[in-house]
Design a protein around this motif. Structure first.
Motif, PDB file in Angstrom:
ATOM      1  N   ARG A  39     -18.940  -1.974  -9.224  1.00 40.77           N
ATOM      2  CA  ARG A  39     -19.718  -2.907 -10.178  1.00 40.77           C
ATOM      3  C   ARG A  39     -21.362  -1.394 -10.912  1.00 40.77           C
ATOM      4  NH1 ARG A  39     -20.062  -7.607  -6.000  1.00 40.77           N
ATOM      5  NH2 ARG A  39     -18.547  -8.483  -6.714  1.00 40.77           N
ATOM      6  N   ILE A  40     -21.480  -0.598 -10.734  1.00 42.99           N
ATOM      7  CA  ILE A  40     -23.087   0.200 -10.833  1.00 42.99           C
ATOM      8  C   ILE A  40     -21.606   1.404 -12.217  1.00 42.99           C
ATOM      9  CG2 ILE A  40     -24.334   1.370 -10.917  1.00 42.99           C
ATOM     10  CD1 ILE A  40     -25.520  -0.015  -8.425  1.00 42.99           C
ATOM     11  N   TYR A  41     -20.679   2.108 -10.576  1.00 40.02           N
ATOM     12  CA  TYR A  41     -20.180   2.469 -11.997  1.00 40.02           C
ATOM     13  C   TYR A  41     -19.441   2.328 -12.827  1.00 40.02           C
ATOM     14  CZ  TYR A  41     -15.610   5.344 -12.534  1.00 40.02           C
ATOM     15  OH  TYR A  41     -15.035   6.004 -12.939  1.00 40.02           O
ATOM     16  N   MET A  42     -19.043   1.069 -13.022  1.00 38.64           N
ATOM     17  CA  MET A  42     -18.306  -0.046 -14.212  1.00 38.64           C
ATOM     18  C   MET A  42     -19.054  -0.063 -15.028  1.00 38.64           C
ATOM     19  SD  MET A  42     -15.607  -2.170 -12.369  1.00 38.64           S
ATOM     20  CE  MET A  42     -14.281  -2.687 -12.748  1.00 38.64           C
ATOM     21  N   LEU A  43     -20.328  -0.328 -14.755  1.00 37.73           N
ATOM     22  CA  LEU A  43     -21.337  -0.264 -15.932  1.00 37.73           C
ATOM     23  C   LEU A  43     -21.941   0.461 -16.553  1.00 37.73           C
ATOM     24  CD1 LEU A  43     -23.355  -2.565 -17.393  1.00 37.73           C
ATOM     25  CD2 LEU A  43     -24.755  -2.371 -15.522  1.00 37.73           C
TER      26      LEU A  43
END
Length: 128
Positions: A39-43
């Motif tokens: 999720r952090i990567y995608m954001l």
């Protein structure tokens, strides 16, 4: 906002995205750790893609006197991140995996390599 400011914002988002994307490939899939990192990567990838759209291309041909071929990776990211997220929410693991691997290879590895071409800031930092 100045190009330099945008460039540093881009670096501030893409460098941790590179680390998190790499770690995500190493760790076991489907765990809570993988989900949080993902999720952090995608954001971070979405933020960096949006930032790069405001950065004019200085190398190669340009469209509308602003966009270069490198911007195709920004549009790829803006499309791929939400569709990969939707795929995993629907339980389409293979589709999600394919999209995330393609995103990493295309935007982190290939586009990242282009940033080290002569005339680019990263080239001048490393070789200049």
């Amino acid at each position: 906002m100045s190009y330099t400011t945008l460039m540093y914002l881009h670096l501030a988002t893409i460098l941790p995205a590179f680390v998190l994307g790499t770690v995500s490939f190493i760790f076991k899939k489907g765990t809570n750790t993988h989900k949080i990192i993902g999720r952090i990567y995608m954001l971070l990838m979405l933020i960096t893609a949006i930032i790069t759209l405001f950065m004019p291309a200085f190398v190669g041909s340009r469209f509308l006197n602003h966009f270069g071929w490198i911007h195709l990776f920004s549009f790829l990211t803006i499309y791929t991140v939400p569709t990969a997220y939707i795929a995993i929410k629907k339980g389409e693991v293979k589709r999600h995996k394919f999209k995330m691997i393609g995103l990493y290879i295309g935007t982190i590895l290939i586009a990242g390599t282009f940033t080290f071409m002569p005339g680019r800031y990263m080239h001048s930092l490393l070789f200049g």
